[in-house]
Design a protein around this motif. Sequence first.
Motif, PDB file in Angstrom:
ATOM      1  N   VAL A  63       0.825  -1.211   0.000  1.00 25.64           N
ATOM      2  CA  VAL A  63       0.000   0.000   0.000  1.00 25.64           C
ATOM      3  C   VAL A  63       0.863   1.267   0.000  1.00 25.64           C
ATOM      4  O   VAL A  63       0.644   2.181  -0.801  1.00 25.64           O
ATOM      5  N   LEU A  64       1.836   1.326   0.887  1.00 27.11           N
ATOM      6  CA  LEU A  64       2.645   2.541   1.033  1.00 27.11           C
ATOM      7  C   LEU A  64       3.620   2.748  -0.120  1.00 27.11           C
ATOM      8  O   LEU A  64       3.907   3.878  -0.501  1.00 27.11           O
ATOM      9  N   TYR A  65       4.130   1.657  -0.679  1.00 27.11           N
ATOM     10  CA  TYR A  65       5.103   1.760  -1.761  1.00 27.11           C
ATOM     11  C   TYR A  65       4.458   1.743  -3.143  1.00 27.11           C
ATOM     12  O   TYR A  65       5.094   2.107  -4.119  1.00 27.11           O
ATOM     13  N   GLY A  66       3.221   1.305  -3.238  1.00 23.47           N
ATOM     14  CA  GLY A  66       2.611   1.090  -4.539  1.00 23.47           C
ATOM     15  C   GLY A  66       2.911  -0.330  -4.986  1.00 23.47           C
ATOM     16  O   GLY A  66       3.866  -0.953  -4.523  1.00 23.47           O
ATOM     17  N   TRP A  67       2.095  -0.847  -5.888  1.00 19.38           N
ATOM     18  CA  TRP A  67       2.222  -2.273  -6.209  1.00 19.38           C
ATOM     19  C   TRP A  67       3.552  -2.616  -6.865  1.00 19.38           C
ATOM     20  O   TRP A  67       4.112  -3.673  -6.613  1.00 19.38           O
ATOM     21  N   ARG A  68       4.098  -1.743  -7.698  1.00 15.39           N
ATOM     22  CA  ARG A  68       5.357  -2.074  -8.390  1.00 15.39           C
ATOM     23  C   ARG A  68       6.538  -2.122  -7.430  1.00 15.39           C
ATOM     24  O   ARG A  68       7.263  -3.121  -7.373  1.00 15.39           O
ATOM     25  N   LEU A  69       6.741  -1.035  -6.711  1.00 17.14           N
ATOM     26  CA  LEU A  69       7.869  -0.998  -5.776  1.00 17.14           C
ATOM     27  C   LEU A  69       7.642  -1.986  -4.637  1.00 17.14           C
ATOM     28  O   LEU A  69       8.586  -2.619  -4.154  1.00 17.14           O
ATOM     29  N   GLY A  70       6.388  -2.160  -4.207  1.00 18.01           N
ATOM     30  CA  GLY A  70       6.085  -3.152  -3.182  1.00 18.01           C
ATOM     31  C   GLY A  70       6.438  -4.549  -3.642  1.00 18.01           C
ATOM     32  O   GLY A  70       7.060  -5.324  -2.909  1.00 18.01           O
ATOM     33  N   LEU A  71       6.064  -4.885  -4.866  1.00 18.98           N
ATOM     34  CA  LEU A  71       6.380  -6.196  -5.433  1.00 18.98           C
ATOM     35  C   LEU A  71       7.894  -6.398  -5.511  1.00 18.98           C
ATOM     36  O   LEU A  71       8.419  -7.444  -5.096  1.00 18.98           O
ATOM     37  N   ILE A 111       2.630 -11.699  -4.385  1.00 18.33           N
ATOM     38  CA  ILE A 111       1.284 -11.526  -4.956  1.00 18.33           C
ATOM     39  C   ILE A 111       0.422 -10.675  -4.031  1.00 18.33           C
ATOM     40  O   ILE A 111      -0.277  -9.760  -4.486  1.00 18.33           O
ATOM     41  N   ILE A 112       0.483 -10.945  -2.729  1.00 16.17           N
ATOM     42  CA  ILE A 112      -0.394 -10.193  -1.830  1.00 16.17           C
ATOM     43  C   ILE A 112       0.072  -8.758  -1.643  1.00 16.17           C
ATOM     44  O   ILE A 112      -0.748  -7.863  -1.474  1.00 16.17           O
ATOM     45  N   ALA A 113       1.385  -8.518  -1.691  1.00 14.75           N
ATOM     46  CA  ALA A 113       1.872  -7.133  -1.622  1.00 14.75           C
ATOM     47  C   ALA A 113       1.394  -6.352  -2.840  1.00 14.75           C
ATOM     48  O   ALA A 113       0.921  -5.219  -2.726  1.00 14.75           O
ATOM     49  N   ALA A 114       1.501  -6.977  -4.012  1.00 19.26           N
ATOM     50  CA  ALA A 114       1.050  -6.319  -5.237  1.00 19.26           C
ATOM     51  C   ALA A 114      -0.462  -6.106  -5.219  1.00 19.26           C
ATOM     52  O   ALA A 114      -0.950  -5.044  -5.627  1.00 19.26           O
ATOM     53  N   LEU A 115      -1.217  -7.090  -4.733  1.00 18.52           N
ATOM     54  CA  LEU A 115      -2.678  -6.954  -4.658  1.00 18.52           C
ATOM     55  C   LEU A 115      -3.071  -5.800  -3.736  1.00 18.52           C
ATOM     56  O   LEU A 115      -3.912  -4.969  -4.099  1.00 18.52           O
ATOM     57  N   ALA A 116      -2.467  -5.741  -2.554  1.00 21.11           N
ATOM     58  CA  ALA A 116      -2.782  -4.653  -1.622  1.00 21.11           C
ATOM     59  C   ALA A 116      -2.433  -3.294  -2.231  1.00 21.11           C
ATOM     60  O   ALA A 116      -3.203  -2.330  -2.111  1.00 21.11           O
ATOM     61  N   GLY A 117      -1.291  -3.212  -2.909  1.00 19.81           N
ATOM     62  CA  GLY A 117      -0.896  -1.963  -3.562  1.00 19.81           C
ATOM     63  C   GLY A 117      -1.819  -1.581  -4.696  1.00 19.81           C
ATOM     64  O   GLY A 117      -2.172  -0.415  -4.865  1.00 19.81           O
ATOM     65  N   TYR A 118      -2.236  -2.567  -5.475  1.00 19.45           N
ATOM     66  CA  TYR A 118      -3.152  -2.321  -6.586  1.00 19.45           C
ATOM     67  C   TYR A 118      -4.497  -1.804  -6.072  1.00 19.45           C
ATOM     68  O   TYR A 118      -5.047  -0.830  -6.585  1.00 19.45           O
ATOM     69  N   LEU A 119      -5.030  -2.462  -5.043  1.00 17.96           N
ATOM     70  CA  LEU A 119      -6.320  -2.033  -4.486  1.00 17.96           C
ATOM     71  C   LEU A 119      -6.215  -0.646  -3.853  1.00 17.96           C
ATOM     72  O   LEU A 119      -7.143   0.157  -3.956  1.00 17.96           O
ATOM     73  N   ALA A 120      -5.089  -0.357  -3.222  1.00 14.52           N
ATOM     74  CA  ALA A 120      -4.885   0.982  -2.657  1.00 14.52           C
ATOM     75  C   ALA A 120      -4.889   2.030  -3.757  1.00 14.52           C
ATOM     76  O   ALA A 120      -5.459   3.107  -3.606  1.00 14.52           O
ATOM     77  N   ASN A 121      -4.258   1.707  -4.880  1.00 10.84           N
ATOM     78  CA  ASN A 121      -4.238   2.633  -6.008  1.00 10.84           C
ATOM     79  C   ASN A 121      -5.639   2.884  -6.559  1.00 10.84           C
ATOM     80  O   ASN A 121      -5.917   3.944  -7.109  1.00 10.84           O
ATOM     81  N   LEU A 137      -7.634  -7.802   4.119  1.00 16.79           N
ATOM     82  CA  LEU A 137      -8.170  -9.127   4.431  1.00 16.79           C
ATOM     83  C   LEU A 137      -8.153 -10.017   3.184  1.00 16.79           C
ATOM     84  O   LEU A 137      -7.797 -11.198   3.270  1.00 16.79           O
ATOM     85  N   SER A 138      -8.496  -9.467   2.033  1.00 22.12           N
ATOM     86  CA  SER A 138      -8.454 -10.240   0.785  1.00 22.12           C
ATOM     87  C   SER A 138      -7.040 -10.747   0.517  1.00 22.12           C
ATOM     88  O   SER A 138      -6.850 -11.912   0.146  1.00 22.12           O
ATOM     89  N   ALA A 139      -6.060  -9.876   0.711  1.00 27.66           N
ATOM     90  CA  ALA A 139      -4.667 -10.282   0.509  1.00 27.66           C
ATOM     91  C   ALA A 139      -4.270 -11.370   1.503  1.00 27.66           C
ATOM     92  O   ALA A 139      -3.625 -12.366   1.134  1.00 27.66           O
ATOM     93  N   SER A 176      -5.504  -7.103   9.480  1.00 28.28           N
ATOM     94  CA  SER A 176      -6.175  -6.284   8.467  1.00 28.28           C
ATOM     95  C   SER A 176      -6.839  -5.064   9.107  1.00 28.28           C
ATOM     96  O   SER A 176      -6.791  -3.959   8.556  1.00 28.28           O
ATOM     97  N   ALA A 177      -7.441  -5.259  10.275  1.00 31.22           N
ATOM     98  CA  ALA A 177      -8.065  -4.137  10.990  1.00 31.22           C
ATOM     99  C   ALA A 177      -7.013  -3.129  11.440  1.00 31.22           C
ATOM    100  O   ALA A 177      -7.206  -1.914  11.320  1.00 31.22           O
ATOM    101  N   LEU A 178      -5.888  -3.633  11.949  1.00 29.64           N
ATOM    102  CA  LEU A 178      -4.799  -2.745  12.371  1.00 29.64           C
ATOM    103  C   LEU A 178      -4.261  -1.946  11.185  1.00 29.64           C
ATOM    104  O   LEU A 178      -4.052  -0.728  11.285  1.00 29.64           O
ATOM    105  N   ALA A 179      -4.056  -2.612  10.058  1.00 28.26           N
ATOM    106  CA  ALA A 179      -3.555  -1.918   8.872  1.00 28.26           C
ATOM    107  C   ALA A 179      -4.534  -0.833   8.414  1.00 28.26           C
ATOM    108  O   ALA A 179      -4.125   0.293   8.127  1.00 28.26           O
ATOM    109  N   ALA A 180      -5.820  -1.161   8.371  1.00 27.43           N
ATOM    110  CA  ALA A 180      -6.824  -0.180   7.938  1.00 27.43           C
ATOM    111  C   ALA A 180      -6.867   1.016   8.879  1.00 27.43           C
ATOM    112  O   ALA A 180      -6.969   2.160   8.437  1.00 27.43           O
ATOM    113  N   ALA A 181      -6.773   0.759  10.190  1.00 26.56           N
ATOM    114  CA  ALA A 181      -6.802   1.843  11.169  1.00 26.56           C
ATOM    115  C   ALA A 181      -5.574   2.746  11.028  1.00 26.56           C
ATOM    116  O   ALA A 181      -5.687   3.981  11.059  1.00 26.56           O
TER     117      ALA A 181
END
Length: 196
Positions: A63-71, A111-121, A137-139, A176-181
Motif C-alpha cells: 500500500v505505502l510503496y505502490g504495487w510495483r515498488l512493493g512487489l 502476490i499479496i503485496a502487489a494486490l494490496a498496492g493495486y487495491l490501494a491505487n 483481508l483479501s490479501a 487487516s483491521a490494524l492496517a486499515a486503522a
Amino acid sequence: MTTILAPAGRGFDPLGISGRSLPVQAALLLFGTGVLALASQISVPMVPVPITMQTFALTMIGVLYGWRLGLLTVLAWLGEAMMGLPVLANGGGGLAPFVGPTAGYLAAFPIIAALAGYLANKGWTGSQVVKSFLAHLSANILCLGIGGAWLAYLIGAEKGLALGVTPFILGAVLKSALAAALLMALARRKAQPLDL
C-alpha cells in the motif's frame, strides 16, 4: 527525474514515493526488506508454520510503496532469504523454506503485496476504512489459500486446512483491521494542514 518503480500520479501516496528519484526508491526498497526481516522475527511459534507479522508488513509495503515498488521489495527480500540471509521467520534463510511447509506462503507474499498496492491505487485505503480492511483481508486470505494449498499437497487437505489456514484466520482479521486503522490515521494526518 522520472521514476519507473512507482507510477506518477498514483492515488494513495502518503510517502510521496511516486515523485522520488530512482536512487531514493532503491534505498526505500532496501529499507523495506529490512522492515520485512524485522516483522518476520515478531512471531508466535506454531507447527508447521509460525504466526508472524510478515503479512501485516507485506500488505503495508504494498500500500505505502505502490504495487510495483512493493512487489520488487518483496522479491528482493525473498532473494535475500534464498541467499541464506536470516530474514525469514525465526531467522530462517536459504533454499529449504522454499520447498518445505512454508513454500506456498512465500510464493504468495509478492502476490499479496502487489494486490494490496493495486487495491490501494484504486482507492481501497486511507479514509475508505472498510475498503482498506477488505483489501488487506483479501490479501491475507489469498495468502492463506495459496499457502494452505501447498501445505495440503504436502500433508493432506484436512491437516493442511487445520494447521495452515484455520489457526491464522483470526490473526488475518486483526492484522487487516490494524492496517486499515493505521492507514486511516495516516490519511487524516496528511489531510490536516500543518500548524506553524
